[in-house]
Scaffold this active site. Structure first.
Site, PDB file in Angstrom:
ATOM      1  N   TYR A   1      -0.016   9.750   7.119  1.00 37.37           N
ATOM      2  CA  TYR A   1       1.069   9.433   6.190  1.00 37.37           C
ATOM      3  C   TYR A   1       1.628  10.641   5.431  1.00 37.37           C
ATOM      4  O   TYR A   1       2.530  10.478   4.604  1.00 37.37           O
ATOM      5  CB  TYR A   1       0.594   8.370   5.197  1.00 37.37           C
ATOM      6  CG  TYR A   1       0.062   7.108   5.858  1.00 37.37           C
ATOM      7  CD1 TYR A   1       0.871   6.381   6.726  1.00 37.37           C
ATOM      8  CD2 TYR A   1      -1.239   6.652   5.623  1.00 37.37           C
ATOM      9  CE1 TYR A   1       0.394   5.223   7.345  1.00 37.37           C
ATOM     10  CE2 TYR A   1      -1.720   5.506   6.244  1.00 37.37           C
ATOM     11  CZ  TYR A   1      -0.900   4.794   7.099  1.00 37.37           C
ATOM     12  OH  TYR A   1      -1.366   3.655   7.710  1.00 37.37           O
TER      13      TYR A   1
ATOM     14  N   HIS B   1       8.723   4.200   9.587  1.00 39.79           N
ATOM     15  CA  HIS B   1       7.271   4.334   9.428  1.00 39.79           C
ATOM     16  C   HIS B   1       6.923   5.807   9.370  1.00 39.79           C
ATOM     17  O   HIS B   1       7.466   6.613  10.142  1.00 39.79           O
ATOM     18  CB  HIS B   1       6.537   3.691  10.612  1.00 39.79           C
ATOM     19  CG  HIS B   1       6.773   2.233  10.695  1.00 39.79           C
ATOM     20  ND1 HIS B   1       6.126   1.323   9.886  1.00 39.79           N
ATOM     21  CD2 HIS B   1       7.637   1.515  11.441  1.00 39.79           C
ATOM     22  CE1 HIS B   1       6.568   0.121  10.152  1.00 39.79           C
ATOM     23  NE2 HIS B   1       7.500   0.193  11.085  1.00 39.79           N
TER      24      HIS B   1
ATOM     25  N   ARG C   1      -3.468   8.344   0.505  1.00 41.44           N
ATOM     26  CA  ARG C   1      -3.844   7.712   1.774  1.00 41.44           C
ATOM     27  C   ARG C   1      -4.143   8.789   2.818  1.00 41.44           C
ATOM     28  O   ARG C   1      -4.071   9.989   2.527  1.00 41.44           O
ATOM     29  CB  ARG C   1      -2.736   6.758   2.244  1.00 41.44           C
ATOM     30  CG  ARG C   1      -2.496   5.612   1.276  1.00 41.44           C
ATOM     31  CD  ARG C   1      -1.484   4.621   1.812  1.00 41.44           C
ATOM     32  NE  ARG C   1      -2.041   3.773   2.880  1.00 41.44           N
ATOM     33  CZ  ARG C   1      -1.308   2.914   3.592  1.00 41.44           C
ATOM     34  NH1 ARG C   1      -0.020   2.787   3.358  1.00 41.44           N
ATOM     35  NH2 ARG C   1      -1.873   2.179   4.529  1.00 41.44           N
TER      36      ARG C   1
ATOM     37  N   ALA D   1       1.981  -2.826   6.484  1.00 41.60           N
ATOM     38  CA  ALA D   1       1.307  -3.679   7.470  1.00 41.60           C
ATOM     39  C   ALA D   1       2.023  -5.008   7.724  1.00 41.60           C
ATOM     40  O   ALA D   1       1.754  -5.674   8.720  1.00 41.60           O
ATOM     41  CB  ALA D   1      -0.135  -3.933   7.036  1.00 41.60           C
TER      42      ALA D   1
ATOM     43  N   ASN E   1       0.794  -1.239   0.000  1.00 38.63           N
ATOM     44  CA  ASN E   1       0.000   0.000   0.000  1.00 38.63           C
ATOM     45  C   ASN E   1       0.822   1.283   0.000  1.00 38.63           C
ATOM     46  O   ASN E   1       0.251   2.371  -0.149  1.00 38.63           O
ATOM     47  CB  ASN E   1      -0.989   0.035   1.184  1.00 38.63           C
ATOM     48  CG  ASN E   1      -2.005  -1.082   1.087  1.00 38.63           C
ATOM     49  OD1 ASN E   1      -2.639  -1.238   0.041  1.00 38.63           O
ATOM     50  ND2 ASN E   1      -2.132  -1.880   2.126  1.00 38.63           N
TER      51      ASN E   1
ATOM     52  N   ARG F   1      -1.408   4.260  17.600  1.00 37.51           N
ATOM     53  CA  ARG F   1      -2.571   4.023  16.742  1.00 37.51           C
ATOM     54  C   ARG F   1      -3.336   2.808  17.283  1.00 37.51           C
ATOM     55  O   ARG F   1      -3.345   2.563  18.468  1.00 37.51           O
ATOM     56  CB  ARG F   1      -2.098   3.852  15.296  1.00 37.51           C
ATOM     57  CG  ARG F   1      -1.394   5.106  14.755  1.00 37.51           C
ATOM     58  CD  ARG F   1      -0.976   4.951  13.314  1.00 37.51           C
ATOM     59  NE  ARG F   1      -2.141   4.771  12.438  1.00 37.51           N
ATOM     60  CZ  ARG F   1      -2.066   4.378  11.162  1.00 37.51           C
ATOM     61  NH1 ARG F   1      -0.873   4.134  10.613  1.00 37.51           N
ATOM     62  NH2 ARG F   1      -3.158   4.232  10.432  1.00 37.51           N
TER      63      ARG F   1
ATOM     64  N   ASN G   1      10.358   0.247   4.868  1.00 29.72           N
ATOM     65  CA  ASN G   1       9.050   0.471   5.471  1.00 29.72           C
ATOM     66  C   ASN G   1       8.197  -0.726   5.046  1.00 29.72           C
ATOM     67  O   ASN G   1       7.756  -0.798   3.900  1.00 29.72           O
ATOM     68  CB  ASN G   1       8.413   1.776   4.985  1.00 29.72           C
ATOM     69  CG  ASN G   1       7.075   2.021   5.675  1.00 29.72           C
ATOM     70  OD1 ASN G   1       6.529   1.125   6.311  1.00 29.72           O
ATOM     71  ND2 ASN G   1       6.540   3.222   5.538  1.00 29.72           N
TER      72      ASN G   1
HETATM   73  C1  DQA Z   1       3.078   2.245   8.033  1.00 34.83           C
HETATM   74  C2  DQA Z   1       2.282   1.831   9.274  1.00 34.83           C
HETATM   75  C3  DQA Z   1       1.566   0.514   9.044  1.00 34.83           C
HETATM   76  O1  DQA Z   1       0.810   0.168  10.214  1.00 34.83           O
HETATM   77  C4  DQA Z   1       0.605   0.640   7.889  1.00 34.83           C
HETATM   78  O2  DQA Z   1      -0.012  -0.614   7.642  1.00 34.83           O
HETATM   79  C5  DQA Z   1       1.227   1.188   6.655  1.00 34.83           C
HETATM   80  C6  DQA Z   1       2.222   2.247   6.781  1.00 34.83           C
HETATM   81  C7  DQA Z   1       3.677   3.656   8.192  1.00 34.83           C
HETATM   82  O3  DQA Z   1       4.566   3.985   7.414  1.00 34.83           O
HETATM   83  O4  DQA Z   1       3.244   4.423   9.054  1.00 34.83           O
HETATM   84  O5  DQA Z   1       0.851   0.838   5.549  1.00 34.83           O
HETATM   85  O6  DQA Z   1       4.161   1.330   7.860  1.00 34.83           O
END
Ligand code: DQA
Length: 148
Positions: free
Chosen positions: A22, A99, A17, A76, A10, A106, A73
């Site tokens: 983010y 991250h 997003r 998830a 993602n 969170r 990174n």
């Molecule tokens: C993430 C945090 C993860 O929990 C999430 O699923 C992401 C992005 C971040 O960069 O904050 O896709 O890795």
């Protein structure tokens, strides 16, 4: 020095997003910033993104021998990616985990980090600045620990 910059599921959707978590930059924009920073330090970066855990593992297995470190990174996969964890350990390379959001502040499931303990450092909550800071730490570590 060559560093692999790896983004998991993602993260190709950054820019679309949740901006509060983010930020607003796309992955291409973040990679461009990283590229300029690395160039100023004469470091070469190789970028990889996949939405699939197995593809990231294949990539690590193919690229490890020619790399000096990994900035990742995992998206998830951070919270459940045990085979990614094993593959990262097997590289025996220095790793920095980054991250964009602060995963400790969170949902509860994001507080579980199955990669914990294998990275030199885990930079979170600084949005795109997490990547720059993470890269800086990784480069410093490699420079201070290289045998030549
Ligand atoms: C993430 C945090 C993860 O929990 C999430 O699923 C992401 C992005 C971040 O960069 O904050 O896709 O890795």
């Amino acid at each position: 020095m060559k560093i692999l910059v790896i983004n998991g599921p993602n993260l190709n959707m950054l820019g679309k997003r949740d901006a509060k978590q983010y930020g607003t930059l796309t992955l291409a924009q973040i990679n461009k910033q990283l590229g300029s920073f690395a160039e100023s330090l004469s470091v070469s970066l190789k970028f990889f993104h996949s939405n699939h855990e197995g593809e990231i593992i294949d990539y690590l297995q193919e690229e490890t021998d020619s790399a000096d470190g990994i900035l990742i990174n995992p998206g998830a996969l951070t919270h459940y990616g045990y085979s990614l964890r094993d593959a990262l350990i097997d590289t025996k390379l220095p790793i920095v985990e980054v991250h964009l959001s602060d995963i400790d502040r969170r949902e509860d499931f994001r507080k579980i980090d199955v990669l914990a303990g294998i990275a030199l450092d885990n930079i979170k909550g600084l949005q795109e600045k997490s990547y720059i800071l993470g890269l800086e730490k990784l480069i410093n570590y490699i420079r201070n620990n290289s045998k030549v």
